[in-house]
Design a protein around this motif. Sequence first.
Motif, PDB file in Angstrom:
ATOM      1  N   HIS A  59       0.872  -1.179   0.000  1.00  0.00           N
ATOM      2  CA  HIS A  59       0.000   0.000   0.000  1.00  0.00           C
ATOM      3  C   HIS A  59       0.906   1.225   0.000  1.00  0.00           C
ATOM      4  CE1 HIS A  59      -3.985   1.917   1.600  1.00  0.00           C
ATOM      5  NE2 HIS A  59      -3.499   2.516   0.511  1.00  0.00           N
ATOM      6  N   VAL A  60       1.241   1.703  -1.200  1.00  0.00           N
ATOM      7  CA  VAL A  60       2.255   2.752  -1.340  1.00  0.00           C
ATOM      8  C   VAL A  60       1.879   4.014  -0.584  1.00  0.00           C
ATOM      9  CG1 VAL A  60       3.408   4.266  -3.008  1.00  0.00           C
ATOM     10  CG2 VAL A  60       3.067   1.860  -3.545  1.00  0.00           C
ATOM     11  N   ALA A  61       0.605   4.385  -0.578  1.00  0.00           N
ATOM     12  CA  ALA A  61       0.183   5.624   0.079  1.00  0.00           C
ATOM     13  C   ALA A  61       0.550   5.635   1.552  1.00  0.00           C
ATOM     14  CB  ALA A  61      -1.311   5.838  -0.106  1.00  0.00           C
ATOM     15  N   HIS A  62       0.607   4.463   2.183  1.00  0.00           N
ATOM     16  CA  HIS A  62       0.916   4.355   3.608  1.00  0.00           C
ATOM     17  C   HIS A  62       2.348   3.871   3.841  1.00  0.00           C
ATOM     18  CE1 HIS A  62      -3.681   3.797   4.404  1.00  0.00           C
ATOM     19  NE2 HIS A  62      -3.348   5.057   4.083  1.00  0.00           N
ATOM     20  N   SER A  63       3.211   3.985   2.811  1.00  0.00           N
ATOM     21  CA  SER A  63       4.590   3.509   2.935  1.00  0.00           C
ATOM     22  C   SER A  63       5.563   4.677   2.905  1.00  0.00           C
ATOM     23  CB  SER A  63       4.925   2.536   1.786  1.00  0.00           C
ATOM     24  OG  SER A  63       5.043   3.254   0.570  1.00  0.00           O
ATOM     25  N   GLU A  64       6.871   4.347   3.031  1.00  0.00           N
ATOM     26  CA  GLU A  64       7.897   5.390   3.026  1.00  0.00           C
ATOM     27  C   GLU A  64       8.087   6.024   1.655  1.00  0.00           C
ATOM     28  OE1 GLU A  64      10.213   1.416   2.717  1.00  0.00           O
ATOM     29  OE2 GLU A  64       8.339   2.203   3.564  1.00  0.00           O
ATOM     30  N   ILE A  65       7.467   5.461   0.592  1.00  0.00           N
ATOM     31  CA  ILE A  65       7.596   6.069  -0.737  1.00  0.00           C
ATOM     32  C   ILE A  65       6.283   6.712  -1.171  1.00  0.00           C
ATOM     33  CG2 ILE A  65       9.424   4.460  -1.436  1.00  0.00           C
ATOM     34  CD1 ILE A  65       7.294   3.048  -3.191  1.00  0.00           C
ATOM     35  N   GLY A  66       5.447   7.074  -0.195  1.00  0.00           N
ATOM     36  CA  GLY A  66       4.156   7.683  -0.520  1.00  0.00           C
ATOM     37  C   GLY A  66       4.289   8.991  -1.272  1.00  0.00           C
ATOM     38  N   SER A  67       5.444   9.673  -1.128  1.00  0.00           N
ATOM     39  CA  SER A  67       5.649  10.939  -1.842  1.00  0.00           C
ATOM     40  C   SER A  67       6.470  10.755  -3.113  1.00  0.00           C
ATOM     41  CB  SER A  67       6.363  11.942  -0.919  1.00  0.00           C
ATOM     42  OG  SER A  67       7.629  11.422  -0.517  1.00  0.00           O
ATOM     43  N   HIS A  68       6.677   9.496  -3.519  1.00  0.00           N
ATOM     44  CA  HIS A  68       7.502   9.221  -4.698  1.00  0.00           C
ATOM     45  C   HIS A  68       6.850   9.800  -5.956  1.00  0.00           C
ATOM     46  CE1 HIS A  68       9.805   6.969  -7.680  1.00  0.00           C
ATOM     47  NE2 HIS A  68      10.649   6.650  -6.711  1.00  0.00           N
ATOM     48  N   PRO A  69       7.654  10.353  -6.902  1.00  0.00           N
ATOM     49  CA  PRO A  69       7.086  10.933  -8.146  1.00  0.00           C
ATOM     50  C   PRO A  69       6.223   9.947  -8.922  1.00  0.00           C
ATOM     51  CG  PRO A  69       9.402  11.527  -7.932  1.00  0.00           C
ATOM     52  CD  PRO A  69       9.106  10.542  -6.830  1.00  0.00           C
ATOM     53  N   CYS A  70       6.572   8.653  -8.875  1.00  0.00           N
ATOM     54  CA  CYS A  70       5.784   7.663  -9.605  1.00  0.00           C
ATOM     55  C   CYS A  70       4.372   7.569  -9.023  1.00  0.00           C
ATOM     56  CB  CYS A  70       6.486   6.304  -9.549  1.00  0.00           C
ATOM     57  SG  CYS A  70       5.687   5.034 -10.553  1.00  0.00           S
ATOM     58  N   TYR A  71       4.276   7.657  -7.702  1.00  0.00           N
ATOM     59  CA  TYR A  71       2.949   7.595  -7.074  1.00  0.00           C
ATOM     60  C   TYR A  71       2.140   8.837  -7.427  1.00  0.00           C
ATOM     61  CZ  TYR A  71      -0.764   7.091  -3.663  1.00  0.00           C
ATOM     62  OH  TYR A  71      -1.995   6.977  -3.065  1.00  0.00           O
ATOM     63  N   GLN A  72       2.814   9.986  -7.435  1.00  0.00           N
ATOM     64  CA  GLN A  72       2.115  11.227  -7.765  1.00  0.00           C
ATOM     65  C   GLN A  72       1.590  11.209  -9.200  1.00  0.00           C
ATOM     66  OE1 GLN A  72       1.605  13.366  -5.291  1.00  0.00           O
ATOM     67  NE2 GLN A  72       2.787  11.953  -3.994  1.00  0.00           N
ATOM     68  N   SER A  73       2.321  10.545 -10.102  1.00  0.00           N
ATOM     69  CA  SER A  73       1.930  10.534 -11.517  1.00  0.00           C
ATOM     70  C   SER A  73       0.911   9.450 -11.854  1.00  0.00           C
ATOM     71  CB  SER A  73       3.170  10.340 -12.405  1.00  0.00           C
ATOM     72  OG  SER A  73       4.085  11.389 -12.226  1.00  0.00           O
ATOM     73  N   PHE A  74       1.106   8.226 -11.291  1.00  0.00           N
ATOM     74  CA  PHE A  74       0.303   7.088 -11.726  1.00  0.00           C
ATOM     75  C   PHE A  74      -0.595   6.496 -10.644  1.00  0.00           C
ATOM     76  CE2 PHE A  74       4.173   7.088 -14.364  1.00  0.00           C
ATOM     77  CZ  PHE A  74       3.603   7.217 -15.619  1.00  0.00           C
ATOM     78  N   LYS A  75      -0.410   6.903  -9.409  1.00  0.00           N
ATOM     79  CA  LYS A  75      -1.239   6.411  -8.298  1.00  0.00           C
ATOM     80  C   LYS A  75      -1.251   4.879  -8.211  1.00  0.00           C
ATOM     81  CE  LYS A  75      -2.483  10.520  -7.038  1.00  0.00           C
ATOM     82  NZ  LYS A  75      -1.915  11.116  -5.801  1.00  0.00           N
TER      83      LYS A  75
END
Length: 336
Positions: A59-75
């Motif tokens: 669950h990326v949103a609740h992980s240490e990479i929640g602010s990663h650019p990939c998450y911001q772009s592709f969710k």
Amino acid sequence: GLGDVYKRQGIVSHIHNDVYTVEYIVGPDKAPEPGAKFDFKETYCSQTFLRDGPVGFHHVAHSEIGSHPCYQSFKLEAYLGTPLFVNNRRYGTLNFSSSSPRENVFSENDMSMIQLFAQWIGNELARTTSEQQLSQFKTTLDLTRDCVFMFDPVNLRYFYVNQGAMEQVGYSYNELLSMTPIDIKPEFTSEQFTRMIETLITGEETSIEFETVHQHKNGSRIPVDIVLQYIAPENETPRFVAIVRDITERKRIDNMKNEFISTVSHELLTPLTSIRGSIGLITGGATGDIPDKVMEMLTIANNNTERLLLLINDILDLQKIESGKMEFRFKYLDLY
């Protein structure tokens, strides 16, 4: 499980110079196309590529990479990836992702499965790459103007010939694979050829260059220049490689040159002999007394005639040596 993520999106990537390239993908219609490129640092695989094993975020949103650019772009909420090695070198990643989070963290079985899958893909990519390189190498040899013959050092049978070699001797590929170099070299017996290549096998010589003739299937003979090498790479089967060049044109030009020199030399020799004889008669007094000034000029003419005669004879001697017609007389001489 892993299968739920796989149904969303699975990618084999190649990473080079901070560029992430999608090579293979299985996913929805809106998924990136093969060949799509991204900034490596803006992909989840930047967390994976430099590691020795798989990395998973359920669950990326609740992980240490929640602010990663990939998450911001592709969710993408779930991600599982592992480094991909090809020929023991980091090549890219195998990764699965989903826009939906997982209820549970990835298990050890999930990690082991993606590692095994990555090993299999890496082996397949290595095999495909090797086959492509071999195909390119073979194509290059096939299109090389010079003839290439490769044969086994034990039974001497050809196991590879390029297109130029087939055209030169007129035999098909399959016909040549049942033949040996001796079959197309009428100037060599089996014993002579074996003795010659023995120096390469023992390492006395690294290569041999020689001229001979190849016999065409129709019986005609082609003059050739051959560079022969013995190749014995570590952990590979040794082989002989012969690079063969048709020197028919070179021989024709050499013959024309020799004929021209011979003709010119003989044509010069005849009048020069007459001139030399005439000057000799005059200086010998056959025509009467000669003034001193005239005698000086005749002496100079006679000396230069002798020099020119020696030069022409040297040219004719060189021709005899090249054609093998020069006779040598050897005898012992006392140097004291």
